[in-house]
Design a protein around this motif. Sequence first.
Motif, PDB file in Angstrom:
ATOM      1  N   TYR A 115      52.085 -18.892 -27.422  1.00  0.00           N
ATOM      2  CA  TYR A 115      53.111 -19.305 -28.113  1.00  0.00           C
ATOM      3  C   TYR A 115      51.521 -20.769 -28.496  1.00  0.00           C
ATOM      4  CZ  TYR A 115      55.762 -23.330 -30.161  1.00  0.00           C
ATOM      5  OH  TYR A 115      56.686 -24.250 -30.451  1.00  0.00           O
ATOM      6  N   ALA A 116      50.550 -21.035 -27.266  1.00  0.00           N
ATOM      7  CA  ALA A 116      49.702 -21.860 -27.436  1.00  0.00           C
ATOM      8  C   ALA A 116      48.297 -21.515 -28.447  1.00  0.00           C
ATOM      9  CB  ALA A 116      49.545 -21.906 -25.704  1.00  0.00           C
ATOM     10  N   VAL A 117      48.575 -20.472 -28.292  1.00  0.00           N
ATOM     11  CA  VAL A 117      47.295 -19.662 -29.407  1.00  0.00           C
ATOM     12  C   VAL A 117      47.267 -18.836 -30.515  1.00  0.00           C
ATOM     13  CG1 VAL A 117      46.177 -19.277 -26.714  1.00  0.00           C
ATOM     14  CG2 VAL A 117      47.178 -17.440 -27.864  1.00  0.00           C
ATOM     15  N   ALA A 178      63.576  -8.720 -33.111  1.00  0.00           N
ATOM     16  CA  ALA A 178      63.801  -9.814 -33.528  1.00  0.00           C
ATOM     17  C   ALA A 178      62.098 -10.177 -34.655  1.00  0.00           C
ATOM     18  CB  ALA A 178      63.201 -10.652 -32.472  1.00  0.00           C
ATOM     19  N   GLY A 179      61.323  -9.154 -33.915  1.00  0.00           N
ATOM     20  CA  GLY A 179      59.868  -9.463 -35.190  1.00  0.00           C
ATOM     21  C   GLY A 179      60.670  -9.827 -36.745  1.00  0.00           C
ATOM     22  N   LEU A 180      60.899  -9.129 -37.239  1.00  0.00           N
ATOM     23  CA  LEU A 180      61.250  -8.329 -37.742  1.00  0.00           C
ATOM     24  C   LEU A 180      62.636  -9.469 -38.637  1.00  0.00           C
ATOM     25  CD1 LEU A 180      62.043  -6.588 -40.632  1.00  0.00           C
ATOM     26  CD2 LEU A 180      63.815  -5.503 -39.324  1.00  0.00           C
ATOM     27  N   LEU A 181      63.052  -9.562 -37.642  1.00  0.00           N
ATOM     28  CA  LEU A 181      63.908 -11.030 -38.125  1.00  0.00           C
ATOM     29  C   LEU A 181      62.541 -12.077 -38.578  1.00  0.00           C
ATOM     30  CD1 LEU A 181      66.369 -12.113 -39.085  1.00  0.00           C
ATOM     31  CD2 LEU A 181      66.949 -13.194 -36.049  1.00  0.00           C
ATOM     32  N   ARG A 192      55.613 -18.414 -33.813  1.00  0.00           N
ATOM     33  CA  ARG A 192      56.002 -18.880 -32.646  1.00  0.00           C
ATOM     34  C   ARG A 192      57.013 -19.237 -32.642  1.00  0.00           C
ATOM     35  NH1 ARG A 192      50.637 -21.572 -33.701  1.00  0.00           N
ATOM     36  NH2 ARG A 192      49.227 -21.965 -32.120  1.00  0.00           N
ATOM     37  N   LEU A 193      58.045 -19.058 -33.913  1.00  0.00           N
ATOM     38  CA  LEU A 193      59.703 -18.712 -33.677  1.00  0.00           C
ATOM     39  C   LEU A 193      59.917 -17.950 -32.876  1.00  0.00           C
ATOM     40  CD1 LEU A 193      59.928 -18.949 -37.184  1.00  0.00           C
ATOM     41  CD2 LEU A 193      60.849 -21.074 -36.106  1.00  0.00           C
ATOM     42  N   LEU A 194      59.459 -16.873 -32.855  1.00  0.00           N
ATOM     43  CA  LEU A 194      59.912 -15.564 -31.975  1.00  0.00           C
ATOM     44  C   LEU A 194      59.574 -15.682 -30.532  1.00  0.00           C
ATOM     45  CD1 LEU A 194      60.616 -12.751 -31.563  1.00  0.00           C
ATOM     46  CD2 LEU A 194      58.309 -11.764 -31.943  1.00  0.00           C
ATOM     47  N   LEU A 195      58.503 -16.962 -30.395  1.00  0.00           N
ATOM     48  CA  LEU A 195      58.154 -17.159 -28.710  1.00  0.00           C
ATOM     49  C   LEU A 195      59.216 -17.622 -28.354  1.00  0.00           C
ATOM     50  CD1 LEU A 195      54.359 -17.008 -29.830  1.00  0.00           C
ATOM     51  CD2 LEU A 195      55.624 -14.967 -28.113  1.00  0.00           C
TER      52      LEU A 195
END
Length: 453
Positions: A115-117, A178-181, A192-195
Motif C-alpha cells: 500500500y505504501a509503495v 478482486a483485481g478484475l473488479l 490501493r483499493l485492492l490492498l
Amino acid sequence: MGAGRTGGRWIERWDPEDEQFWRETGERVARRNLVYSVLSEHIGFSVWTLWSVMVLFMGPQYGIDPAGKFFLIGTATLVGAFARIPYTFAVALFGGRNWTVVSALMLLAPLGAAYAVMEPGTSYGTFVLVAALTGVGGGNFASSMTNINAFFPLRKKGWALGLNAGGGNIGVPVLQLAGLLVIGTAGAGRPRLLLAAYIPLVLLAAVLAWARMDNLAAVRNDTGAVREALRQGHTWIMAFLYVGTFGSFIGYSFAFGLVLQTQFGRTPLQAASLTFVGPLLGSLIRPVGGRLADRFGGARITLGTFVAMAAATGVVVLASVRESLPVFLVGFTALFVLSGLGNGSTYKMIPGIFMNQALARGLAGDDAAAYGRRLSGAAMGLIGAVGAVGGLGVNLAFREAFLDSGTGTAAYTAFLGFYALCCAVTWAVYLRRPAGSRVVASNAETAPQLTSV
C-alpha cells in the motif's frame, strides 16, 4: 471418550483412528478446526499471489519491462517456498491454533508495505523487497496442512487435506477476481483499493482462529519429526512429484496474466478477465483428487494426471506456435484443472507412504498410526516447500523464453519434458512391482502400494 482439554485451548488426548472417539467427539472438533484453517490459508494464498495481480496495474509509467515483472512474481514465489520450512516447525513449537493466529497477523506486513509503495516512481529494488514480503502468505500452507493432517484419521485424510488445500488455493482466483473488479470499475491506476480490502479480512481470520481453533498436545515440541522426515527418501521423491503438480499450479497462477499480456497483447482488463478461471477450477477440483486417491490409490491418480498434463502441454505448445489464443486458453485451463487434481492425489499419498513405513518397521495399531501422523505431518511442510520452488522454476523459464524469443514456446516444451519425467518416476517407484522386490502391504483404499526405495 471426549477429547481431554487443558487451558489455552490445548487438547491433550487426540485419537482419530479410534472410531468411537471419532464419532462422539473427534469429527466435530476436526471439522471446526478445518473450517477456520481454510479461511486463514485462503487469505494467505491471496497475499502470496498478490504480485501476480499488482503487475497488471503496472503500466508503462512504472518503467518495468516484462522480464522485470516476471522477476517480481518469481521473488514472491521463492520466498514463499522457503517460508514453508520454518512454518512446518511452527506448529510443533507453538501449537496449530496459536500459530494460525500469528501467521494471519503477519499478512498485514506485505499488505501495508505494498500500500505504501504502489505508485510510479518507486524504485525497482523497493518493489522487489515488498514482493519478497508476500512470501509469508506462502508459508501458511505448510503449517495449515501439517496441523490439519494431525486432526483426521488416515481414511479421511485425502478429502480433508484436499478441502484444506483447495480452499486455500481458491485464494488465488479470488484475488484475481478482486483485481478484475478494481481494474474494471476504478481503473488500473487504483491498486490501493485492492490492498485496503484485504486488511480487515486478515484481522477477521486471526480473530476467528483465536476464538474457534485448538492446539493438539500430541504434536507439541515434536520438531524431531522434521529431521527424521528429511532422512526419508520418500520425502524427496514426493517433493519432486509435487513440483510437477503444485509447482505448475502456483507458477502458472502467478504468470498467466503476464503471459497473456506479453505474448498475446491483452490489455490489463482483458488479461484479468481471463486469469482467474484456471486457478479457480484447479482449486475446486483439488478435493476431488484427494477423494479419488482415497478410493483408487494416490499413485494411480497421480500417474494419470501427469500423462494428461503432458498431453495438455502439447496443446499449449501447438497454440503458441500457431499464435492461437482460443486453443492456448483451452490447453492452459486443462493444465490448471489437472494440476489441481494432482495436488490432491499427491498429498493423499504422503500419509499412506508413512503408514507403510510404520508397518515395515513392525509397528501396529495406535503406534503405527501415531508414527504415520507424525512423519507425514512433518514431510508435508517440506514437500510443500520444494513444490513451491517449482513455481519459481516456471516463472524463470517464462522469463528466459520471453527474453530469448518473445514467446513462451521454449518454456512450454521444457514443461512437457518434465511431466514425462514425473510419469516415469511415479510408475517406477509407486506402481512398478519387479520380481524380487519387497512390496510393503497396505490398505488398498487408503495408501499406495510401495516398492522399496
